[in-house]
Design an enzyme around this catalytic site. Structure first.
Site, PDB file in Angstrom:
ATOM      1  N   CYS C 105      70.560  25.091  29.350  1.00 45.01           N
ATOM      2  CA  CYS C 105      70.488  24.248  30.543  1.00 45.01           C
ATOM      3  C   CYS C 105      71.926  23.894  30.872  1.00 45.01           C
ATOM      4  CB  CYS C 105      69.672  22.980  30.285  1.00 45.01           C
ATOM      5  SG  CYS C 105      69.704  21.838  31.693  1.00 45.01           S
ATOM      6  N   CYS C 108      72.338  20.084  32.463  1.00 51.00           N
ATOM      7  CA  CYS C 108      72.125  18.873  31.656  1.00 51.00           C
ATOM      8  C   CYS C 108      71.612  19.243  30.273  1.00 51.00           C
ATOM      9  CB  CYS C 108      71.243  17.854  32.370  1.00 51.00           C
ATOM     10  SG  CYS C 108      69.664  18.435  33.006  1.00 51.00           S
ATOM     11  N   CYS C 110      67.868  20.208  29.613  1.00 52.64           N
ATOM     12  CA  CYS C 110      66.431  20.465  29.710  1.00 52.64           C
ATOM     13  C   CYS C 110      65.964  21.341  28.543  1.00 52.64           C
ATOM     14  CB  CYS C 110      66.114  21.112  31.048  1.00 52.64           C
ATOM     15  SG  CYS C 110      66.508  20.010  32.418  1.00 52.64           S
TER      16      CYS C 110
END
Lengths: 103, 117, 202
Positions: C105, C108, C110
């Site tokens: 990710c 961020c 995820c």
């Protein structure tokens, strides 16, 4: 926004540091901050997109120098004040009084 | 909204909060289409990373209809439902001659992130 | 106020900030600290990569289940009782002799919580997020996974609300092993794609 969070393809970030048998939370406060995502979400203080955007709005140096759950804490301090749930003065006073009580 | 109690935790954890929306929205693209990611640079929230913008890929799957994060971050609620596609970008398209051999990136793109290429 | 921890180190500024928020929200009736206790307990003890290992072991031993898993990840994972937050919409991608999948990710952190638990720090770190898409083979090498150039490397950037789980290849020499035994070979990293399932002992 074209923020520091958008890291795909950046270079020279260094090796990937792994920790064997990493605990879920390294400090007690991390678990509290983790849980506050759910309580604040359930109260309707933010949705996941607002949450992420509040992290993206951190200054780039602060973003890189702080830990993951500090990013989450930053969201609550930012969004709860922006939405009028808490005031910055209230937060500052509470920190001061907790510190005094702890001395 | 009621304050989250310990009794509510197992139900919330098990149910989650999907961003899938039950809305009749026609897809703008179909599997096999070649698309170019838009070159957008909003100051607001977006889930279209810079390394994908302006690049060309191929749609491999239509995931269905989801809330559009760029709009939902502003409205505070699930908004602007649209199709999300799994789009494959070849490594060479993203990184030119510095790409790893035989590599690619699959990323999920909303209708509003792409144009026909 | 009495110290509620067994150690003498003063609480950090960050711990104090967290405590201040929790206290203020509790005083306003917007937070029940017992709910946070329950959440911490849930994610410390009930949600973790053992769940995902069960899914993988079932797929290795039941071809009908595997077909359902690859067709409708969310539904097939829910059959084993795993669902919910950050796993609402699941996609399972299969490693084969020709394809190796790697999940990241870049924006961020995820990660599929119901099957893998909360992500390790390295998954959320700048080096992994930055490099996983531009140099996945280098990342894999750093994790001790050397792939021939004949094997296509597919990187899955979880930028929207789909969450990805890798179905690793079943190791050789595991014929006749039970589902429970097989689950013991499935590492967290093998389900992210930064590792392979373990070979059986002996």
């Amino acid at each position: 926004m074209n923020g520091i969070h958008d890291m795909g393809g950046m270079q020279c970030m260094g090796p990937i540091v792994r920790e064997e048998n990493e605990p879920r939370f390294h400090e007690e406060w991390e678990g509290r901050v983790f849980g506050m995502f759910f309580t604040n979400f359930a109260e309707g203080h933010f949705n996941v997109d607002m949450f992420r955007h509040a992290i993206e709005r951190m200054g780039p140096a602060e973003y890189l120098e702080t830990s993951y759950y500090e990013h989450w804490l930053h969201v609550y301090e930012t969004v709860l004040v922006e939405r009028g749930i808490l005031t910055q003065a209230e937060i500052d006073e509470k920190i001061a009084s907790l510190r005094q009580a702890g001395d | 909204m009621p304050t989250l109690t310990p009794e509510m935790v197992p139900g919330l954890v098990a149910a989650g909060a999907s961003c899938r929306m039950d809305a009749e929205v026609a897809p703008k693209f179909k599997v096999g289409d070649t698309v170019r990611a838009r070159d957008i640079n909003p100051l607001s929230h977006t889930r279209l990373p810079r390394y994908i913008r302006g690049r060309t890929g191929r749609i491999v799957h239509d995931h269905g209809v989801f809330a559009f994060p760029d709009t939902s971050a502003e409205s505070g609620t699930h908004s602007d439902p649209q199709h999300v596609y799994s789009v494959r970008f070849e490594g060479s398209e993203l990184w030119g001659s510095h790409a790893n051999a035989n590599s690619c990136v699959y990323i999920d793109l909303f209708d509003d992130y792409i144009d026909p290429a | 106020m009495a110290h509620d921890h067994g150690h003498n180190a003063p609480p950090s500024d960050t711990a104090m900030r967290a405590k201040a928020l929790e206290t203020l929200l509790t005083e306003k009736g917007l937070l029940d600290p017992a709910a946070i206790d329950a959440l911490v307990e849930t994610y410390e003890t009930r949600v973790g990569p053992r769940n995902g290992a069960r899914v993988v072991a079932r797929a290795w031993t039941d071809s009908d289940y595997k077909a359902r898993l690859l067709e409708d990840g969310t539904g097939a994972i829910a059959e084993l009782g795993f669902s919910g937050v950050q796993g609402e919409d699941m996609v399972v991608v299969e490693n084969t002799d020709d394809v190796h999948n790697l999940v990241t990710c870049t924006l961020c952190s995820c990660y599929p919580w119901p099957t893998l638990g909360l992500p390790p720090i390295w998954f959320k770190s700048a080096p992994y997020r930055a490099r996983s898409v531009i140099d996945p083979r280098g990342v894999l090498r750093e994790f001790g996974v050397e792939l021939s150039e004949d094997v296509e490397v597919r990187v899955w950037d979880s930028n929207a609300e789909l969450r990805y789980l890798v179905l690793p290849q079943r190791p050789a020499g595991t014929e006749g092993m039970s589902e429970d035994e097989l689950a013991g070979l499935v590492t967290r990293d093998s389900m992210i794609g930064t590792g392979l399932a373990q070979a059986p002992a002996g």
